[in-house]
Design a protein around this motif. Structure first.
Motif, PDB file in Angstrom:
ATOM      1  N   GLU A 160       0.810  -1.217   0.000  1.00  0.00           N
ATOM      2  CA  GLU A 160       0.000   0.000   0.000  1.00  0.00           C
ATOM      3  C   GLU A 160       0.843   1.267   0.000  1.00  0.00           C
ATOM      4  O   GLU A 160       0.565   2.210  -0.758  1.00  0.00           O
ATOM      5  N   ALA A 161       1.879   1.320   0.809  1.00  0.00           N
ATOM      6  CA  ALA A 161       2.718   2.515   0.853  1.00  0.00           C
ATOM      7  C   ALA A 161       3.439   2.718  -0.477  1.00  0.00           C
ATOM      8  O   ALA A 161       3.547   3.850  -0.972  1.00  0.00           O
ATOM      9  N   GLU A 162       3.930   1.628  -1.064  1.00  0.00           N
ATOM     10  CA  GLU A 162       4.619   1.733  -2.347  1.00  0.00           C
ATOM     11  C   GLU A 162       3.656   2.147  -3.449  1.00  0.00           C
ATOM     12  O   GLU A 162       4.006   2.952  -4.334  1.00  0.00           O
ATOM     13  N   ALA A 163       2.438   1.626  -3.414  1.00  0.00           N
ATOM     14  CA  ALA A 163       1.451   1.988  -4.430  1.00  0.00           C
ATOM     15  C   ALA A 163       1.099   3.463  -4.335  1.00  0.00           C
ATOM     16  O   ALA A 163       1.012   4.166  -5.359  1.00  0.00           O
ATOM     17  N   ARG A 164       0.915   3.953  -3.120  1.00  0.00           N
ATOM     18  CA  ARG A 164       0.577   5.369  -2.956  1.00  0.00           C
ATOM     19  C   ARG A 164       1.733   6.262  -3.380  1.00  0.00           C
ATOM     20  O   ARG A 164       1.529   7.305  -4.026  1.00  0.00           O
ATOM     21  N   ALA A 165       2.962   5.864  -3.055  1.00  0.00           N
ATOM     22  CA  ALA A 165       4.119   6.660  -3.472  1.00  0.00           C
ATOM     23  C   ALA A 165       4.234   6.694  -4.987  1.00  0.00           C
ATOM     24  O   ALA A 165       4.527   7.746  -5.579  1.00  0.00           O
ATOM     25  N   ALA A 166       4.005   5.550  -5.629  1.00  0.00           N
ATOM     26  CA  ALA A 166       4.077   5.495  -7.094  1.00  0.00           C
ATOM     27  C   ALA A 166       2.985   6.340  -7.723  1.00  0.00           C
ATOM     28  O   ALA A 166       3.226   7.065  -8.704  1.00  0.00           O
ATOM     29  N   ARG A 197      -9.087   5.134  -4.115  1.00  0.00           N
ATOM     30  CA  ARG A 197      -9.370   6.133  -3.068  1.00  0.00           C
ATOM     31  C   ARG A 197      -8.468   7.355  -3.208  1.00  0.00           C
ATOM     32  O   ARG A 197      -8.917   8.499  -3.039  1.00  0.00           O
ATOM     33  N   ALA A 198      -7.197   7.111  -3.507  1.00  0.00           N
ATOM     34  CA  ALA A 198      -6.273   8.236  -3.681  1.00  0.00           C
ATOM     35  C   ALA A 198      -6.702   9.111  -4.849  1.00  0.00           C
ATOM     36  O   ALA A 198      -6.654  10.352  -4.774  1.00  0.00           O
ATOM     37  N   ALA A 199      -7.130   8.470  -5.936  1.00  0.00           N
ATOM     38  CA  ALA A 199      -7.573   9.228  -7.107  1.00  0.00           C
ATOM     39  C   ALA A 199      -8.843  10.014  -6.814  1.00  0.00           C
ATOM     40  O   ALA A 199      -8.966  11.189  -7.196  1.00  0.00           O
ATOM     41  N   ILE A 200      -9.783   9.388  -6.134  1.00  0.00           N
ATOM     42  CA  ILE A 200     -11.022  10.079  -5.779  1.00  0.00           C
ATOM     43  C   ILE A 200     -10.717  11.294  -4.912  1.00  0.00           C
ATOM     44  O   ILE A 200     -11.323  12.363  -5.068  1.00  0.00           O
ATOM     45  N   LEU A 204     -10.036  12.728  -9.422  1.00  0.00           N
ATOM     46  CA  LEU A 204      -9.703  12.102 -10.701  1.00  0.00           C
ATOM     47  C   LEU A 204     -10.694  10.993 -11.035  1.00  0.00           C
ATOM     48  O   LEU A 204     -11.361  10.436 -10.164  1.00  0.00           O
ATOM     49  N   ASP A 205     -10.760  10.669 -12.319  1.00  0.00           N
ATOM     50  CA  ASP A 205     -11.549   9.532 -12.769  1.00  0.00           C
ATOM     51  C   ASP A 205     -10.867   8.237 -12.348  1.00  0.00           C
ATOM     52  O   ASP A 205      -9.644   8.190 -12.151  1.00  0.00           O
ATOM     53  N   ILE A 206     -11.667   7.162 -12.232  1.00  0.00           N
ATOM     54  CA  ILE A 206     -11.116   5.883 -11.794  1.00  0.00           C
ATOM     55  C   ILE A 206     -11.589   4.746 -12.692  1.00  0.00           C
ATOM     56  O   ILE A 206     -12.560   4.880 -13.442  1.00  0.00           O
ATOM     57  N   ARG A 207     -10.885   3.625 -12.562  1.00  0.00           N
ATOM     58  CA  ARG A 207     -11.225   2.418 -13.308  1.00  0.00           C
ATOM     59  C   ARG A 207     -11.326   1.249 -12.332  1.00  0.00           C
ATOM     60  O   ARG A 207     -10.578   1.177 -11.344  1.00  0.00           O
ATOM     61  N   THR A 208     -12.256   0.342 -12.598  1.00  0.00           N
ATOM     62  CA  THR A 208     -12.352  -0.889 -11.821  1.00  0.00           C
ATOM     63  C   THR A 208     -12.887  -1.983 -12.729  1.00  0.00           C
ATOM     64  O   THR A 208     -13.221  -1.749 -13.881  1.00  0.00           O
ATOM     65  N   GLY A 209     -12.960  -3.195 -12.217  1.00  0.00           N
ATOM     66  CA  GLY A 209     -13.444  -4.321 -13.006  1.00  0.00           C
ATOM     67  C   GLY A 209     -12.553  -5.527 -12.816  1.00  0.00           C
ATOM     68  O   GLY A 209     -11.493  -5.453 -12.180  1.00  0.00           O
ATOM     69  N   LEU A 210     -12.975  -6.652 -13.364  1.00  0.00           N
ATOM     70  CA  LEU A 210     -12.262  -7.902 -13.138  1.00  0.00           C
ATOM     71  C   LEU A 210     -10.898  -7.956 -13.809  1.00  0.00           C
ATOM     72  O   LEU A 210     -10.096  -8.828 -13.475  1.00  0.00           O
ATOM     73  N   GLU A 211     -10.587  -7.044 -14.726  1.00  0.00           N
ATOM     74  CA  GLU A 211      -9.199  -6.958 -15.200  1.00  0.00           C
ATOM     75  C   GLU A 211      -8.283  -6.523 -14.069  1.00  0.00           C
ATOM     76  O   GLU A 211      -7.132  -6.965 -13.975  1.00  0.00           O
TER      77      GLU A 211
END
Length: 239
Positions: A160-166, A197-200, A204-211
């Protein structure tokens, strides 16, 4: 805006609701749009079940989705792992009679500038796939930097920390280069929702789905793409 990425390179062994054929993808599209998705991203499959850019694989999917959800934009991937790979991918895009509204192009791929130029020349919109700051820096050097439909901020880190930093680093690079296309952000698997959540939080717009993942924000298994989209809608509404 919420984009639904319906299948990617996933299969039904990973989740039974992953849509593979044209009819299944169209049915998933109907449910995702009803749940709140404004546009769609799909990976057409060939007769062997593998991702393909061959017109015989792409056109039936586009036709089925457009018949099922008229007016909803639908895009496909041009990832360099997708057959027929290399320069032939551009040739297959040019051969399409029924073309996608947009394609995603990963700036980390060697021929990304050629694919972007070809797609734009065919009247196809481009989502510029940005996995890290180097991808943003590369996009900023291209003459087509201002012609992209969206900036697809794709965060693959699973901590999570690495994802948020990226995520923060890519967004800051977009601002630094004054790229004007709207960002569309998503994470994968364990960090699907933390990135959303960070994008919201930044509007910002977001993407989700089974991909992108199969778990809901509470850690439970999603029923299908529509379940994930509905969860994203609730996140957006809650701020």
């Amino acid at each position: 805006m919420i984009q639904a990425a319906l299948n990617g390179n996933r299969n039904t062994d990973w989740h039974p609701a992953v849509p593979v054929g044209a009819d299944a993808i169209a049915a998933a599209a109907v449910a995702a749009v009803a749940a709140g998705a404004a546009c769609l991203h799909v990976h057409p499959r060939g007769a062997d079940g593998l991702e393909s850019l061959e017109p015989a694989a792409v056109e039936p999917v586009l036709h089925a989705v457009r018949a099922a959800v008229p007016g909803v934009p639908v895009g496909i991937s041009t990832g360099d792992w997708i057959a027929p790979r290399g320069r032939a991918r551009i040739d297959r895009l040019a051969a399409l009679v029924e073309k996608p509204d947009y394609v995603s192009v990963n700036l980390s791929e060697v021929d990304a500038p050629d694919v972007i130029a070809a797609a734009l020349g065919l009247g196809i919109g481009v989502e510029a796939g940005l996995f890290d700051v180097a991808d943003v820096d590369r996009l900023a050097t291209l003459p087509q930097r201002g012609a992209c439909l969206r900036l697809l901020v794709e965060i693959g880190e699973q901590d999570e920390a690495e994802a948020r930093a990226a995520f923060d680093a890519v967004v800051l690079a977009i601002v630094r280069h004054r790229l004007e296309a709207p960002p569309l952000a998503h994470g994968f698997d364990d960090q699907l929702w933390s990135v959303n959540r960070a994008a919201i939080g930044l509007g910002l717009d977001i993407r989700t789905g089974l991909e992108d993942g199969r778990l809901l924000p509470d850690g439970g298994l999603a029923r299908d793409n529509a379940d994930l989209v509905a969860a994203a809608v609730r996140l957006v509404q809650s701020g």
